[in-house]
Each structure stands twice: as structure tokens, then as C-alpha cells.
Design a protein around this motif. Structure first.
Motif: not given
Ligand code: GLN
Length: 576
Positions: A489-502
Motif C-alpha cells: 500500500p502507499a507509503t508516507g512519501d506518496k501522501f506527502t507528494k499528493a498533498q503537494k499536488l493538492g
């Protein structure tokens, strides 16, 4: 038998080394050769998936599938390597050929990692060619070097095989350790703000290539002097020059398959291929072509050997034991081989890698496996010796059941440690170290014992081929490892990256919001999946559930194998 058999070099004094404890010098040559080869293999394995994701811009799930496919093919080709060696080239030539091929393959990876910045198409083509060459190189090398360890010992010294394989296994892991130190240090480089130098991977591949050249050269120059029978005759020469006195009395030296058996095998291979292709439904060619080939060839080869009419009843039963054990170890390797894919991604993306004040490269975290093998291989073999002296040593299949139980426990512990991390908490590196510690204990119960067991249970004429089968079960494990790694499943970096993409990735994964087509494209471009992975109908929501998959698979396999051991003991006919 306690004859003095060695001279203390340099002094001219006869050192009374009991034959009981001395190993032939050839073992050390094989040790050194295998050490450099494993440096090349594991050094590359440490950085491969990170290279695929960071430089060749693949998704983690795809690179896990490629990694599983690659590793499994590396363990499919030993079947071919074993066959060609037995029939045509002999062990020695196959080792030299395989070593040279792997060195070339690594060099091509070096080129791939050198050109991707300007020509990603060429880099990807080079990658496939390189992996293909390494796959065949490994196929020539691996079964032949293992089977030579077994052949160093004449029939009256077979009892030394367990300790010989323990020593050999230390060579393997010393090499793995060195490779997983050097290749990450120069190939997996991040600057102080955590940005990765995506052009550094090439140095790791170059180091791997150099190591393989060293291994091949060591073997080339030392083989004639040391890799010999006690009478000084060369071992592993061309099959036509084989020394019959080294074999069991009255035992045929060559496996002969009837045309009917060979035709039947081809037909069953094709049928099984389509069955697995149907079961492993998907769009990825690794899943629908490579994995079915692996599973189908394992079963087909096993069927071909066991249907050989020259087998006696005892031989056949012993081979069946090899098959049963081989089946169960599939689950072990599937769990173990997360090291280079999902566990490396977790180490990269959701781990605090501070190790005594030093930020360890993520690809180096797997080094603890090799390190612990080197530290514990001898204590483990001493433990078995002690238990043997008290007549309490468990038989090999039981040790393998312990191995499976230990790997289940290792994942259980880590599952509970990731449970409360959420999307941005970091796992402490100590938990990954503990995981590797327990997995290594499991490996030591299972892997060297398995190699030695195949040596002891195989009729000589089938030895290389049965090593091929044994490696095929590893191959099946690696194919399963690829599938399981791809459901991370998605690890922490994916959530941070997605957040930066809004984008609120958690809400997308929970299906609380439906992303627009643009958002989906953006996620895809950033190598982020918009859905949770699914395994046999179950959706995996987080790392806890992911790790529990391994707990269940290995736990169940362990219990079943344990229950089967009394039957296996009978079928082994005196072999322990
Ligand atoms: N680490 C060991 C090796 O490289 C065992 C791997 C295996 O048997 N699958 O040989």
C-alpha cells in the motif's frame, strides 16, 4: 579414520589435523568464487528497484513485479545450466561462462544507468538486455557451483556436507554483505536535504561487474590446483571425462529420459502454462507470461524426473521429499525476498534510518541479513551438532518448518510496529534490523539445510538437475515475492507528494472523494496509485495489513510442514 592429512604450510611440520574436521582446499576456492559472485548479485539487487523507480521512472508496483520476475528467472535458468553442465560442458566451464555473462550484464546495467538522463528508451532497452544476460549467467553459475561443493566429498565423507555447506553459505553472505555495503555507498546517494542523486546508481552496477570479474578470475586460476578429488583428479570437468570411482557403486551416472516422457513434459508444460496464466489474470507481461512459465516449468521438471524409469523405490521416495520441502520453501522465499523491493521502499519512504548518528542509505538496510548470517552460521551449526550429539537434532524438514515459523514471527512483530504510524509517522530502523535478525535465524534453519539435503537425497546422476528443481522452487517463491511486493500500500512519501499536488490521497484511497481525470493523470505521472492494492479479493488498506499477509502465509505453511515431518522422515530412508 584419524589420519594426518595436511602439512602446516611454510614450516614443513606435519600438523595433526584430523580428517574428521579438515575440509578440502577446493571448498575455499568455491567459497571465494561464490563470494564475489554474490557480491555482484546482491549488490545489484540492493539498488535495482530504486534505480527502476527513481531513474527509469517506473511505479513501485511494476518494479516489484520486474524484480520478482527477474529473480525468479535467475532461478529458473539453473535448470538449463544444470542440464547443459551434466550433458555437455561440465561444472567448471559453466561456472566460467556464467561468471563472464553476469559481469557483462552488470556492465550493461552500468551503461543503462549512464544514459537514462538523455535517452530513457535506450536505457530501458539496455536494462532488459542486461537483466536477460544476468539471468542466463546466473543459470550457468549457481547450480554448478553448489553441486561442486557436494562433489568435493567422496562418498565416505558425506557426513561433512552439512558443515561444508555452512562454510559455503558464509561465503555467499560475506559476498552479499560486501556487495550491499559497497554498491549502496557509491550507488544510492542522497544529499543532506534527502534529495537522491539519480545518476549515482551506475557506480553500484560497475562495482558489481568488477566483483564478478574478480570471482571468475579467482576460479579460473585456482580450479586446476584445488578443485580436485582426494586423488588429485579434476572435478567438474567435461562430462565425458568424469571419474566413475567418485560415484556410488553401481549407480548410473547419466539421467536418461524416454522420448515419450519428454513429449509428455512439453504437453504438460503448455497446459500448465495456460492454467497459471488464467489464474494470474492481469495485464502485466511479467504476471501473465513470466510467472506462469516459472510455475509450469517447476511442476513439469519435477514430473519428468520422478517419472524416470531407472529410479528405485527408495530413490523415488527421497526425491518426493525434495519436492515436498521445495513446495513449502516457496512461501519462505516469497516473504524473504521482500528485502529488495517492498522492504527497501519502506526503508526509503517511511523509515527513520538514523543508525548511530549516520543516515544509512535505504538500499543498505538489507545488509543486516548477510551480516547476521556471517555472525550466526557457525553458532547455528554448532547448535545442530550439540543436538545431534544428544540425539535430539530435528530432521531437516522440521528445521525448515521452524524457518517458516520464524519468518512469520518477524513479520508479526513489524506489523505491530507499523500499526500506529499513520500516513507520515516513521518506522524506527531498529524494527527493520530486528526483522532481518529473525528472518536470518529462519534462513539458517532453512536454506543451507535445504542445499545439503538435496545433495544427500539426490541420486548422483540427477544431482545437478535436482538442484535445478530446488532452485526452481526458489524461483516460484520469487515470483510470488514479486506479486506480494506489488501489493504494497502507499507509503508516507506518496501522501506527502499528493498533498503537494493538492490531492488528499487518503480520501481518494478511502473513496471519500472521486478524483478528476486531471488529478488521476497527475497521480499517475508521479508514480502514485489512486486505489488500494487487492490480494486474493482482499483490499489492503495499510502496511499493517500488508505485513499480516506474510504472517498468515508463512504461519500456515509452517504448521502444515511440521505435521508432515513424521511421514517425510520415513520417506528419507535414513538420511537426516
Ligand atoms: N542467499 C542465498 C544465496 O544467494 C540463498 C538464496 C536462495 O537459495 N534462494 O544463495
Amino acid at each position: 579414520m584419524e589420519a594426518d592429512i595436511q602439512t602446516e604450510s611454510g614450516t614443513g611440520v606435519m600438523a595433526p589435523i584430523k580428517e574428521k574436521t579438515a575440509h578440502p582446499k577446493g571448498l575455499w576456492v568455491l567459497f571465494g568464487t561464490e563470494m564475489w559472485e554474490r557480491f555482484n548479485f546482491y549488490g545489484m539487487r540492493a539498488i535495482l528497484t530504486l534505480f527502476l523507480v527513481n531513474s527509469l521512472l517506473m511505479k513501485e508496483e511494476d518494479s516489484s513485479l520486474i524484480y520478482g520476475g527477474f529473480l525468479s528467472l535467475c532461478y529458473l535458468t539453473p535448470m538449463l545450466g544444470g542440464f547443459i553442465s551434466d550433458r555437455f560442458f561440465g561444472n567448471r566451464n559453466c561456472i566460467l561462462l556464467g561468471g563472464s555473462m553476469m559481469a557483462i550484464g552488470q556492465l550493461l546495467l552500468f551503461f543503462s544507468a549512464s544514459v537514462f538522463g538523455t535517452n530513457i528508451g535506450l536505457a530501458t532497452t539496455l536494462l532488459w538486455v542486461a537483466l536477460g544476460i544476468i539471468i542466463f549467467g546466473n543459470g550457468f553459475f549457481k547450480p554448478n557451483i553448489s553441486s561442486m561443493v557436494g562433489s568435493l566429498y567422496p562418498k565416505q565423507e558425506k557426513s561433512k556436507l552439512d558443515s561444508a555447506f555452512t562454510i559455503f553459505y558464509m561465503g555467499i553472505n560475506l559476498g552479499a554483505f560486501l556487495g550491499q555495503f559497497i554498491c549502496p555507498i557509491i550507488g544510492d546517494v542522497k544529499d543532506s536535504d534527502g534529495t537522491r542523486d539519480i545518476h549515482a546508481f551506475k557506480w553500484g552496477f560497475l562495482a558489481a561487474s568488477i566483483a564478478m570479474v574478480l570471482g571468475t578470475v579467482v576460479f579460473y586460476f585456482l580450479k586446476n590446483k584445488y578443485v580436485v578429488t582426494p586423488e588429485g583428479k579434476p572435478l567438474g570437468d567435461l562430462p565425458s571425462k568424469n571419474d566413475a570411482s567418485h560415484y556410488e557403486e553401481g549407480e548410473a551416472q547419466k539421467a536418461v529420459f524416454s522420448t515419450k516422457a519428454l513429449v509428455l513434459s512439453v504437453v504438460s508444460f503448455i497446459a500448465l502454462f495456460f492454467v497459471f496464466r488464467f489464474l494470474l489474470d492481469g495485464h502485466n507481461f511479467i504476471k501473465t507470461i513470466i510467472y506462469p512459465i516459472i510455475y509450469a516449468s517447476g511442476i513439469t521438471l519435477a514430473g519428468l524426473i520422478i517419472s524416470d524409469t531407472s529410479l528405485t523405490k527408495v530413490e523415488r521416495q527421497r526425491i518426493i521429499v525434495i519436492y515436498i520441502v521445495s513446495f513449502f520453501v516457496i512461501f519462505f522465499w516469497a516473504a524473504f525476498e521482500q528485502a529488495g523491493s517492498s522492504l527497501t521502499f519502506i526503508a526509503d519512504n517511511q523509515t527513520d534510518r538514523n543508525f548511530f548518528g549516520w543516515n544509512m542509505p535505504p538500499s543498505m538496510v538489507q545488509i543486516f541479513n548477510g551480516l547476521f548470517v556471517v555472525a550466526f552460521a557457525i553458532p547455528f551449526s554448532m547448535l545442530w551438532d550439540k543436538l545431534r550429539a544428544k540425539n535430539m537434532e530435528p530432521i531437516s524438514p522440521m528445521k525448515q518448518a521452524f524457518g517458516l515459523a520464524l519468518i512469520a514471527i518477524s513479520y508479526f512483530i513489524i506489523a505491530y510496529n507499523v500499526k500506529d504510524l499513520g500516513n507520515n509517522g516513521l518506522l524506527a530502523i531498529k524494527w527493520l534490523i530486528l526483522l532481518y535478525l529473525i528472518q536470518t535465524a529462519g534462513e539458517l534453519c532453512l536454506s543451507p539445510i535445504g542445499l545439503s539435503l538435496v545433495g544427500k537425497l539426490s541420486p548422483k546422476r540427477f544431482a545437478s538437475l535436482l538442484y535445478g528443481v530446488f532452485f526452481l522452487s526458489n524461483a516460484a517463491g520469487y515470483a510470488l515475492a514479486g506479486t506480494l511486493g506489488s501489493i504494497l500500500p502507499a507509503t508516507g512519501d506518496k501522501f506527502t507528494k499528493a498533498q503537494k499536488l493538492g490531492i488528499d490521497l487518503q480520501a481518494v484511497l478511502d473513496k471519500k472523494i472521486t478524483p478528476t481525470a486531471d488529478q488521476l493523470a497527475l497521480l499517475d505521472k508521479n508514480q502514485i496509485s489512486a486505489t488500494n492494492p487487492v490480494f486474493v479479493g482482499f483490499e489492503l488498506h495499510n502496511l499493517f495489513e500488508f505485513f499480516m499477509v506474510f504472517v498468515v502465509l508463512c504461519g500456515v505453511a509452517s504448521v502444515i510442514l511440521l505435521l508432515l515431518t513424521p511421514f517425510l522422515k520415513k520417506m528419507m530412508h535414513g538420511v537426516k
